[in-house]
Scaffold this motif. Structure first.
Motif, PDB file in Angstrom:
ATOM      1  N   CYS A   1      -9.322   2.374   5.320  1.00 30.89           N
ATOM      2  CA  CYS A   1      -9.536   2.012   3.918  1.00 30.89           C
ATOM      3  C   CYS A   1     -10.991   2.282   3.564  1.00 30.89           C
ATOM      4  O   CYS A   1     -11.838   2.414   4.440  1.00 30.89           O
TER       5      CYS A   1
ATOM      6  N   THR B   1      -6.683   3.096  -0.287  1.00 33.08           N
ATOM      7  CA  THR B   1      -6.711   1.666  -0.025  1.00 33.08           C
ATOM      8  C   THR B   1      -8.173   1.224  -0.081  1.00 33.08           C
ATOM      9  O   THR B   1      -9.041   1.873   0.506  1.00 33.08           O
TER      10      THR B   1
ATOM     11  N   ARG C   1      -2.523   7.075  -3.168  1.00 34.02           N
ATOM     12  CA  ARG C   1      -3.766   6.427  -3.627  1.00 34.02           C
ATOM     13  C   ARG C   1      -4.521   5.826  -2.447  1.00 34.02           C
ATOM     14  O   ARG C   1      -3.946   5.553  -1.397  1.00 34.02           O
TER      15      ARG C   1
ATOM     16  N   MET D   1       0.848  -1.189   0.000  1.00 36.10           N
ATOM     17  CA  MET D   1       0.000   0.000   0.000  1.00 36.10           C
ATOM     18  C   MET D   1       0.882   1.236   0.000  1.00 36.10           C
ATOM     19  O   MET D   1       1.997   1.205   0.476  1.00 36.10           O
TER      20      MET D   1
ATOM     21  N   THR E   1      -5.228  -3.231   7.024  1.00 30.84           N
ATOM     22  CA  THR E   1      -4.818  -2.056   6.234  1.00 30.84           C
ATOM     23  C   THR E   1      -4.364  -0.930   7.162  1.00 30.84           C
ATOM     24  O   THR E   1      -3.832   0.077   6.704  1.00 30.84           O
TER      25      THR E   1
ATOM     26  N   SER F   1      -5.544   2.762  -7.761  1.00 27.99           N
ATOM     27  CA  SER F   1      -5.498   1.688  -6.758  1.00 27.99           C
ATOM     28  C   SER F   1      -5.571   0.338  -7.457  1.00 27.99           C
ATOM     29  O   SER F   1      -6.450   0.100  -8.286  1.00 27.99           O
TER      30      SER F   1
ATOM     31  N   ASP G   1      -2.826  -2.237  -3.321  1.00 27.45           N
ATOM     32  CA  ASP G   1      -3.528  -1.180  -2.573  1.00 27.45           C
ATOM     33  C   ASP G   1      -4.841  -1.647  -1.967  1.00 27.45           C
ATOM     34  O   ASP G   1      -5.725  -0.837  -1.692  1.00 27.45           O
TER      35      ASP G   1
ATOM     36  N   ASN H   1      -0.563   4.832   0.680  1.00 25.01           N
ATOM     37  CA  ASN H   1      -1.740   5.688   0.672  1.00 25.01           C
ATOM     38  C   ASN H   1      -1.427   7.176   0.712  1.00 25.01           C
ATOM     39  O   ASN H   1      -2.288   8.005   0.896  1.00 25.01           O
TER      40      ASN H   1
END
Ligand code: PGA
Length: 259
Positions: A40, A8, A6, A1, A254, A211, A233, A3
């Motif tokens: 997420c 999650t 982008r 990931m 996540t 993602s 992601d 973030n």
């Protein structure tokens, strides 16, 4: 990931499971296991008939509703089909497209997948675009060529602004529902390739912000390792999304990097 660039996304795919009467107990159980803060977007793609119930009962747990398929047509005499306009009308935000089960059992071509993606984007719904190789293709070293073809065919004619609404899901067919997960390295390798293809078509910035999910026997045990990969992601989760405790564990996985 990653973030920073982008979002999650953890998306459940209930497939042809669950009755409307089962959603309340499911949600109660899910809520009892969910982490206090979610880092997420949590989506559940449900059979169309269950979407209104899921929408109502999933609100508290901040579940975003998705569909599992859409018609490639706008409207008209297509008995049994559901249009993107109809999904948007009831508030659907995501829709799976090109799942290998639809490609295999309903002979959905890449052309049809592309048409469905365009229908969804036209109505402001984010397509979760599934791509993935068969075991034969992997064994014959054709994974990369196949993924390259599928991604380019799916995104054909889609401009960079629309790309921002798309989510790609890498689902090796041999890992779906089999209990055989791709190793984190195998999954990362293909997800990294997918990002490179997108970079080639749209440039570095758009590629950085798309993602890319992994799907195929992701479960409560292997999720953290898969999600720790830089180009993965999130997840598209079938079997484990039907078990609230397991789905909540995947959602919680996540958290480590995001909080
Ligand atoms: P699975 O399904 O998690 O049960 O392997 C994934 C999918 O088909 O999207």
């Amino acid at each position: 990931m990653n973030n920073k660039y982008r979002k999650t996304v953890i998306a459940g795919n209930w497939k042809m499971n669950m009755l409307a009467s089962g959603i309340k107990p499911y949600m109660e159980e899910l809520k009892s296991f969910l982490p206090k803060t979610k880092s997420c977007e949590t989506v559940i793609c449900a059979p169309a008939v269950n979407i209104p119930t899921l929408m109502k009962l999933g609100k508290e747990a901040k579940i975003i509703c998705g569909a599992e398929d859409v018609s490639e047509h706008d409207k008209g005499a297509f008995t049994g089909d559901i249009s993107a306009a109809q999904l948007a009308d009831i508030g659907v935000k995501y829709c799976i497209v090109g799942h290998s089960e639809r490609r295999e059992y309903y002979k959905e071509s890449d052309f049809k997948v592309n048409a469905k993606i365009k229908q969804l984007l036209d109505k402001g719904i984010s397509p979760i675009i599934c791509v993935g190789e068969s075991l034969e293709q992997r064994e014959m070293n054709l994974t990369s060529a196949h993924i390259n073809y599928q991604v380019r065919a799916a995104l054909n004619g889609i401009d960079v602004n629309s790309l921002r609404k798309c989510v790609i899901a890498y689902e090796p067919i041999w890992a779906i529902g089999t209990g055989k997960t791709a190793t984190a390295e195998q999954a990362e390798e293909v997800c990294r390739d997918i990002r490179a293809i997108i970079r080639d078509i749209y440039g570095a910035r758009p590629a950085r912000s798309v993602s890319i999910l992994y799907g195929g026997s992701m479960n409560a045990k292997n999720a953290a390792e898969l999600l720790a990969q830089p180009d993965i992601d999130g997840g598209l989760i079938g079997g484990a999304s039907l078990k609230p405790a397991d789905f909540a564990t995947i959602i919680a996985a996540t958290g480590a990097e995001n909080e």
